[in-house]
Structure formats: structure tokens, C-alpha cells
Design an enzyme around this catalytic site. Structure first.
Site, PDB file in Angstrom:
ATOM      1  N   CYS A  92      -8.357  74.183  89.151  1.00 53.31           N
ATOM      2  CA  CYS A  92      -7.090  74.900  89.065  1.00 53.31           C
ATOM      3  C   CYS A  92      -6.483  74.971  90.468  1.00 53.31           C
ATOM      4  O   CYS A  92      -7.150  75.387  91.415  1.00 53.31           O
ATOM      5  CB  CYS A  92      -7.326  76.307  88.513  1.00 53.31           C
ATOM      6  SG  CYS A  92      -5.839  77.335  88.500  1.00 53.31           S
ATOM      7  N   CYS A 108      -6.360  78.853  91.750  1.00 54.33           N
ATOM      8  CA  CYS A 108      -7.548  79.654  92.115  1.00 54.33           C
ATOM      9  C   CYS A 108      -8.785  78.824  92.446  1.00 54.33           C
ATOM     10  O   CYS A 108      -9.789  79.379  92.885  1.00 54.33           O
ATOM     11  CB  CYS A 108      -7.882  80.638  91.006  1.00 54.33           C
ATOM     12  SG  CYS A 108      -8.585  79.879  89.522  1.00 54.33           S
ATOM     13  N   CYS A 156      -5.767  78.794  82.638  1.00 55.01           N
ATOM     14  CA  CYS A 156      -7.007  78.975  83.396  1.00 55.01           C
ATOM     15  C   CYS A 156      -7.566  80.353  83.068  1.00 55.01           C
ATOM     16  O   CYS A 156      -6.845  81.353  83.146  1.00 55.01           O
ATOM     17  CB  CYS A 156      -6.721  78.862  84.894  1.00 55.01           C
ATOM     18  SG  CYS A 156      -8.139  79.249  85.946  1.00 55.01           S
ATOM     19  N   CYS A 173      -7.579  82.777  86.500  1.00 51.86           N
ATOM     20  CA  CYS A 173      -6.375  83.369  87.106  1.00 51.86           C
ATOM     21  C   CYS A 173      -5.192  83.443  86.149  1.00 51.86           C
ATOM     22  O   CYS A 173      -4.112  83.885  86.535  1.00 51.86           O
ATOM     23  CB  CYS A 173      -5.984  82.616  88.370  1.00 51.86           C
ATOM     24  SG  CYS A 173      -5.359  80.943  88.080  1.00 51.86           S
ATOM     25  N   CYS A 221      -3.416  68.086  77.410  1.00 52.33           N
ATOM     26  CA  CYS A 221      -2.305  67.483  78.147  1.00 52.33           C
ATOM     27  C   CYS A 221      -1.981  68.437  79.300  1.00 52.33           C
ATOM     28  O   CYS A 221      -1.393  69.495  79.091  1.00 52.33           O
ATOM     29  CB  CYS A 221      -1.136  67.331  77.182  1.00 52.33           C
ATOM     30  SG  CYS A 221       0.290  66.519  77.865  1.00 52.33           S
TER      31      CYS A 221
END
Length: 146
Positions: free
Chosen positions: A48, A51, A97, A100, A122
Site C-alpha cells: 500500500c 501505509c 487496505c 489504513c 483490479c
């Protein structure tokens, strides 16, 4: 999964570029075919961008010809949160995510891709960073869950 990351929107605005903020925090989408990881074929881990949580491994990435990087599975089910998305006059499943709560993209099912899960995560390239395998540190938490 490491502990949750919670920040005020002002902090996210300072830490992310306007384009990153638009996708990660406002659930925007980068234009198709423009992402830096669309054609990435290196072995490694996708994290991510907001984070740093490990989300996808290159072994699950496949070319779906949709204009965005596609994966058939996250590293572990707890790495992402799935939410119903009724925006733009359709029903989709949004991928966020878990650490976060940043928007990553959408997951689609039943499209007939020859993958083990029949799913296509995607994901916006701008929502990710990539660590080549020789640089990626082992994620001991996912090893315990495997």
C-alpha cells in the site's frame, strides 16, 4: 496484519501527492493504461502506497488487458477489506487496505480468467509501491498464516 494506521485527512494531504490523495483517500481511479505497474513483470511484493502494508505478491499478478494491474488474490484475506460500491450507476466490490482504509481499486468475479480464484483484483498502480524480491523483507506474519 500490523496495527491500524489512523491519520487526519490533513495529514494524508500533506503526505500524499494530489494524484495519490485522489485515488487513495477519495476513491478515485487513475486513467486506464497509465499506471507504472501495469506491465511490471518483476518478482516481488506490492505494498500500500499510503501505509506500506504488504498486499499482493507478483506471483498472483496476471495480464487481464483491462488497463490496470490485476491480481487473482491478496497475500492474505485480512490484508484487504471488501465493501459494496454503488457509485457510477453500478454495483461493484471496492477493495481497501485493511491497515489504513485507503482505496485500492475493485475486485470482480466470474469473468472467466484462468486463475485459481476466478477473481480479478483490479488495482490502481498509484495505490501501490513495489519491492523487487531481493529487496523485499520477509513478512513473518503471513508465513505463520500460510
Amino acid at each position: 496484519m500490523p496495527e491500524k494506521v489512523v491519520k487526519a485527512e490533513e495529514e494524508w494531504r500533506r503526505e500524499l501527492s494530489p494524484e495519490e490523495y485522489y485515488v487513495l483517500r477519495l476513491a478515485g481511479t487513475e486513467p486506464p493504461g497509465t499506471g507504472e505497474y501495469l506491465h511490471n513483470e518483476q518478482v516481488g511484493v506490492y505494498r500500500c502506497r499510503a501505509c506500506g502494508a504488504e498486499l499482493f505478491r507478483s506471483e498472483t499478478k496476471f495480464d487481464s488487458h483491462c488497463g490496470w494491474p490485476s491480481f487473482w488474490s491478496p497475500m492474505a484475506g485480512d490484508r484487504v477489506r471488501l465493501l459494496e460500491d454503488r457509485s457510477h450507476g453500478m454495483v461493484r466490490t471496492e477493495v481497501r487496505c485493511s491497515r489504513c482504509d485507503s482505496h485500492l481499486g475493485h475486485v470482480f468475479e466470474g469473468e472467466g480468467y484462468p486463475t485459481p480464484t476466478d477473481q480479478r483484483y483490479c488495482i490502481n498502480s498509484i495505490a501501490l509501491t513495489f519491492e523487487p524480491a531481493q529487496q523485499a523483507e520477509p513478512d513473518h506474519q503471513s508465513e505463520r498464516k500460510a
